[in-house]
Design a protein around this motif. Structure first.
Motif, PDB file in Angstrom:
ATOM      1  N   GLU A 164       2.994   0.092  11.863  1.00  0.00           N
ATOM      2  CA  GLU A 164       1.705   0.198  11.183  1.00  0.00           C
ATOM      3  C   GLU A 164       1.644  -0.841  10.069  1.00  0.00           C
ATOM      4  O   GLU A 164       2.617  -1.035   9.346  1.00  0.00           O
ATOM      5  CB  GLU A 164       1.575   1.602  10.590  1.00  0.00           C
ATOM      6  CG  GLU A 164       0.351   1.781   9.740  1.00  0.00           C
ATOM      7  CD  GLU A 164       0.388   3.066   8.930  1.00  0.00           C
ATOM      8  OE1 GLU A 164       1.173   3.974   9.241  1.00  0.00           O
ATOM      9  OE2 GLU A 164      -0.362   3.137   7.954  1.00  0.00           O
ATOM     10  N   ASN A 165       0.486  -1.502   9.926  1.00  0.00           N
ATOM     11  CA  ASN A 165       0.376  -2.502   8.854  1.00  0.00           C
ATOM     12  C   ASN A 165      -0.691  -2.148   7.819  1.00  0.00           C
ATOM     13  O   ASN A 165      -1.246  -3.017   7.179  1.00  0.00           O
ATOM     14  CB  ASN A 165       0.109  -3.895   9.433  1.00  0.00           C
ATOM     15  CG  ASN A 165      -1.287  -4.064   9.972  1.00  0.00           C
ATOM     16  OD1 ASN A 165      -1.978  -3.086  10.258  1.00  0.00           O
ATOM     17  ND2 ASN A 165      -1.705  -5.304  10.150  1.00  0.00           N
ATOM     18  N   SER A 166      -0.949  -0.862   7.626  1.00  0.00           N
ATOM     19  CA  SER A 166      -1.922  -0.482   6.598  1.00  0.00           C
ATOM     20  C   SER A 166      -1.304  -0.683   5.216  1.00  0.00           C
ATOM     21  O   SER A 166      -0.093  -0.806   5.056  1.00  0.00           O
ATOM     22  CB  SER A 166      -2.350   0.975   6.772  1.00  0.00           C
ATOM     23  OG  SER A 166      -1.307   1.845   6.388  1.00  0.00           O
ATOM     24  N   ALA A 167      -2.153  -0.684   4.212  1.00  0.00           N
ATOM     25  CA  ALA A 167      -1.696  -0.880   2.835  1.00  0.00           C
ATOM     26  C   ALA A 167      -0.717   0.212   2.409  1.00  0.00           C
ATOM     27  O   ALA A 167       0.189  -0.029   1.613  1.00  0.00           O
ATOM     28  CB  ALA A 167      -2.898  -0.914   1.891  1.00  0.00           C
ATOM     29  N   ARG A 168      -0.850   1.400   2.965  1.00  0.00           N
ATOM     30  CA  ARG A 168       0.048   2.506   2.596  1.00  0.00           C
ATOM     31  C   ARG A 168       1.462   2.298   3.109  1.00  0.00           C
ATOM     32  O   ARG A 168       2.402   2.873   2.595  1.00  0.00           O
ATOM     33  CB  ARG A 168      -0.510   3.820   3.098  1.00  0.00           C
ATOM     34  CG  ARG A 168      -1.852   4.109   2.412  1.00  0.00           C
ATOM     35  CD  ARG A 168      -2.243   5.496   2.393  1.00  0.00           C
ATOM     36  NE  ARG A 168      -1.297   6.343   1.699  1.00  0.00           N
ATOM     37  CZ  ARG A 168      -1.350   7.650   1.734  1.00  0.00           C
ATOM     38  NH1 ARG A 168      -2.282   8.252   2.434  1.00  0.00           N
ATOM     39  NH2 ARG A 168      -0.471   8.377   1.082  1.00  0.00           N
ATOM     40  N   MET A 169       1.634   1.503   4.156  1.00  0.00           N
ATOM     41  CA  MET A 169       2.965   1.265   4.715  1.00  0.00           C
ATOM     42  C   MET A 169       3.730   0.195   3.928  1.00  0.00           C
ATOM     43  O   MET A 169       4.951   0.191   3.912  1.00  0.00           O
ATOM     44  CB  MET A 169       2.825   0.837   6.185  1.00  0.00           C
ATOM     45  CG  MET A 169       4.120   0.596   6.888  1.00  0.00           C
ATOM     46  SD  MET A 169       5.088   2.103   6.918  1.00  0.00           S
ATOM     47  CE  MET A 169       6.427   1.591   7.940  1.00  0.00           C
ATOM     48  N   GLY A 170       2.997  -0.699   3.268  1.00  0.00           N
ATOM     49  CA  GLY A 170       3.616  -1.819   2.557  1.00  0.00           C
ATOM     50  C   GLY A 170       4.781  -1.463   1.653  1.00  0.00           C
ATOM     51  O   GLY A 170       5.861  -2.048   1.762  1.00  0.00           O
ATOM     52  N   PRO A 171       4.637  -0.480   0.740  1.00  0.00           N
ATOM     53  CA  PRO A 171       5.739  -0.157  -0.164  1.00  0.00           C
ATOM     54  C   PRO A 171       6.972   0.413   0.547  1.00  0.00           C
ATOM     55  O   PRO A 171       8.064   0.376   0.010  1.00  0.00           O
ATOM     56  CB  PRO A 171       5.140   0.903  -1.099  1.00  0.00           C
ATOM     57  CG  PRO A 171       3.669   0.789  -0.963  1.00  0.00           C
ATOM     58  CD  PRO A 171       3.402   0.240   0.399  1.00  0.00           C
ATOM     59  N   ASN A 172       6.796   0.922   1.762  1.00  0.00           N
ATOM     60  CA  ASN A 172       7.915   1.525   2.499  1.00  0.00           C
ATOM     61  C   ASN A 172       8.549   0.591   3.511  1.00  0.00           C
ATOM     62  O   ASN A 172       9.551   0.935   4.120  1.00  0.00           O
ATOM     63  CB  ASN A 172       7.415   2.779   3.244  1.00  0.00           C
ATOM     64  CG  ASN A 172       6.819   3.783   2.301  1.00  0.00           C
ATOM     65  OD1 ASN A 172       7.424   4.165   1.317  1.00  0.00           O
ATOM     66  ND2 ASN A 172       5.594   4.192   2.581  1.00  0.00           N
ATOM     67  N   PHE A 173       7.974  -0.594   3.692  1.00  0.00           N
ATOM     68  CA  PHE A 173       8.445  -1.456   4.769  1.00  0.00           C
ATOM     69  C   PHE A 173       9.874  -1.940   4.570  1.00  0.00           C
ATOM     70  O   PHE A 173      10.652  -1.982   5.520  1.00  0.00           O
ATOM     71  CB  PHE A 173       7.511  -2.647   4.975  1.00  0.00           C
ATOM     72  CG  PHE A 173       7.973  -3.525   6.090  1.00  0.00           C
ATOM     73  CD1 PHE A 173       7.903  -3.079   7.400  1.00  0.00           C
ATOM     74  CD2 PHE A 173       8.514  -4.761   5.845  1.00  0.00           C
ATOM     75  CE1 PHE A 173       8.350  -3.867   8.446  1.00  0.00           C
ATOM     76  CE2 PHE A 173       8.970  -5.559   6.873  1.00  0.00           C
ATOM     77  CZ  PHE A 173       8.882  -5.115   8.175  1.00  0.00           C
ATOM     78  N   GLU A 174      10.230  -2.303   3.370  1.00  0.00           N
ATOM     79  CA  GLU A 174      11.602  -2.801   3.141  1.00  0.00           C
ATOM     80  C   GLU A 174      12.633  -1.737   3.502  1.00  0.00           C
ATOM     81  O   GLU A 174      13.673  -2.041   4.089  1.00  0.00           O
ATOM     82  CB  GLU A 174      11.758  -3.258   1.686  1.00  0.00           C
ATOM     83  CG  GLU A 174      13.005  -4.070   1.434  1.00  0.00           C
ATOM     84  CD  GLU A 174      13.027  -5.404   2.182  1.00  0.00           C
ATOM     85  OE1 GLU A 174      14.140  -5.873   2.487  1.00  0.00           O
ATOM     86  OE2 GLU A 174      11.960  -5.972   2.464  1.00  0.00           O
TER      87      GLU A 174
END
Length: 159
Positions: free
Chosen positions: A57-67
């Motif tokens: 998923e590439n929503s803004a909510r996923m960004g902080p958890n991607f790393e």
């Protein structure tokens, strides 16, 4: 994550194969028997090929958890898939027989117009460094968790 062995399965009917019957009204047993499917393993010096597709998923909510996703799950999975087999005689790894891992991406987000694109796919990357670079270039923006195109993302991963 979806992983599949790329060897073509050998399919053929067996004498003991049961027939497939449908539960639909008026349906009768199919004349086609079920097939046994076996995937041949690699020979003594053949490299196994593994296809692995990550649906992300590439929503803004996923960004902080991607790393965390990348370091705790994706990289260890890739390392494990690329591990060379152990020679049973010498009990040593056989690096020349390490599996060829080809990775793909199915990146899904929100539906348009809330997102620039609903699905973005990249298939198949042989080099793990290039694949990790592709992962790190994902832009996490738009949308949220309620209208994600998760079904479309999974379908594109299976295609």
């Amino acid at each position: 994550m979806l992983a599949a062995n790329a060897h073509t399965p050998s399919v053929g009917p067996t004498a003991a194969s049961p027939t497939f019957s449908l539960a639909s009204p008026g349906a009768s047993a199919s004349p086609m028997p079920l097939h046994s499917v076996s995937t041949p393993g690699p020979g003594p010096s053949q490299r196994q090929e593994i296809l692995c597709v990550f649906a992300i998923e590439n929503s803004a909510r996923m960004g902080p958890n991607f790393e965390t996703l990348l370091m705790s799950y994706i990289e260890p999975i890739l390392r494990h898939l690329r591990t060379p087999p152990i020679d049973t005689e010498t009990n040593q790894p056989r690096p020349k027989d390490a599996p060829l891992v080809r990775c793909g991406l199915a990146i899904y987000g929100d539906y348009q117009p809330s997102s620039a694109s609903t699905i973005d796919t990249r298939y198949f990357i042989n080099d793990p460094i290039t694949f990790l670079r592709e992962l790190r270039q994902i832009k996490f923006e738009y949308g949220g968790v309620f209208r994600n195109a998760v079904t479309e993302g999974l379908v594109s991963a299976l295609e």
